[in-house]
Design an enzyme around this catalytic site. Structure first.
Site, PDB file in Angstrom:
ATOM      1  CE  LYS A 129       2.518  -6.923  -3.485  1.00 39.82           C
ATOM      2  NZ  LYS A 129       2.335  -5.613  -2.820  1.00 39.82           N
ATOM      3  CD  GLU A 199       8.985  -2.058  -2.036  1.00 38.61           C
ATOM      4  OE1 GLU A 199       7.857  -2.585  -2.117  1.00 38.61           O
ATOM      5  OE2 GLU A 199       9.341  -1.086  -2.742  1.00 38.61           O
TER       6      GLU A 199
END
Ligand code: KIV
Length: 300
Positions: A129, A199
């Site tokens: 990631k 997020e």
């Protein structure tokens, strides 16, 4: 009588097939929520395995939760690789993603690809990631995907660049900021990311973007519309001080329990309640007698 942990793990391990990219995509297609949790070592890996989660992220949040750095920024690549390798040893079935730390992918495509390979070859990660959906991150994601390593994107609040974002705060709270989050997510999807983390963005913004996302989106503080949810292991189990972000839900208070257990041990040692005879080893009397004679002879 309750099962020994090794029996639980044997059952869990033998029943489940490893999670794969197609099985994650299938979950999205079926509308089955995808569960991701962070892990940073063997026991947290085992907990994730035994709980049967779909994905494990060896997040750079481990810089703070297990390594004690003040933010995710300083953690070196070598330390992230060590955490990932330890988590891997505890895992068999969840799809494991290694988080590339700040400074390990921004410099060039070559740097990004070389370090992504280290996560796969040295730590056993299934994917990596990286944070951000700007020009640099998108180029690096494309390069890593083209090298054959699956990449998860991460947009919205990206802690590695929190300073540039004005601190640890929710993103996408104006139309233009939300449009930027959407644009970045689509750019990461276009270069072949297999999944993206959203997020700390408004739930309504995530809801607007979701119909445009063909790949699984995992939310943290992005509301219920995403395909799955992730929480940091130490947040959800209460293994850190303080309440954490608004999106954290606590399922246990393990730091309190750990401190209580260690304090009870300290009290037992100080009051001579530990160890008791059952905690010690024995030696036959005749052997003990012989030892005494030998010691007496040796010491005069
Ligand atoms: O590092 C991490 O744990 C993360 C999650 C919060 C998505 O990036």
């Amino acid at each position: 009588m309750s099962a020994h942990p090794s029996q639980i793990s044997a059952a869990a391990d033998s029943d489940r097939l490893p999670v794969t990219l197609p099985s994650l995509q299938e979950k999205k297609a079926l509308g089955e929520p995808i569960v991701m949790v962070t892990a940073y070592d063997f026991p947290s890996g085992r907990a994730a395995e035994l709980a049967g989660v779909d994905m494990v992220l060896v997040g750079d949040s481990g810089a703070m939760t297990v390594l004690g750095y003040p933010s995710t920024v300083p953690v070196p690549l070598e330390e992230m690789l060590m955490l990932a390798a330890a988590a891997r040893r505890g895992l068999r079935t969840p799809f494991m993603v290694g988080d590339m730390p700040f400074g390990s992918y921004e410099v060039s495509d070559e740097q990004a690809v070389a370090n992504a390979f280290r996560f796969v070859k040295e730590a056993g990660c299934d994917a990596v990631k990286l944070e951000g959906g700007g020009e640099t991150s998108v180029a690096r994601a494309r390069a890593i995907v083209n090298a054959g390593i699956p990449v998860m994107g991460h947009v919205g609040l990206t802690p590695q660049t929190a300073t540039a974002l004005g601190g640890y705060k929710a993103q996408g709270r104006t139309a233009s900021a939300a449009e930027r989050v959407a644009r970045e997510a689509l750019a990461l999807q276009d270069v072949g990311c297999f999944s993206i983390v959203f997020e700390a963005i408004p739930s309504a913004v995530a809801e607007e973007i979701m119909p445009h996302m063909a790949i699984p989106v995992i939310g943290i503080g992005a509301g219920p519309a995403t395909d799955g949810q992730v929480l940091v292991f130490h947040d959800l189990l209460g293994i850190r001080e303080g309440l954490g972000a608004r999106f954290v839900k606590r399922y246990a208070d393990l730091l309190d329990e750990m401190a209580t257990g260690v304090a009870a041990f300290a009290e037992d040692v100080r009051t001579r309640k530990y160890p008791l005879p059952e905690h010690g080893y024995t030696i036959p009397n005749e052997e003990l007698e012989e030892l005494r004679e030998q010691l007496a002879a040796a010491t005069g």
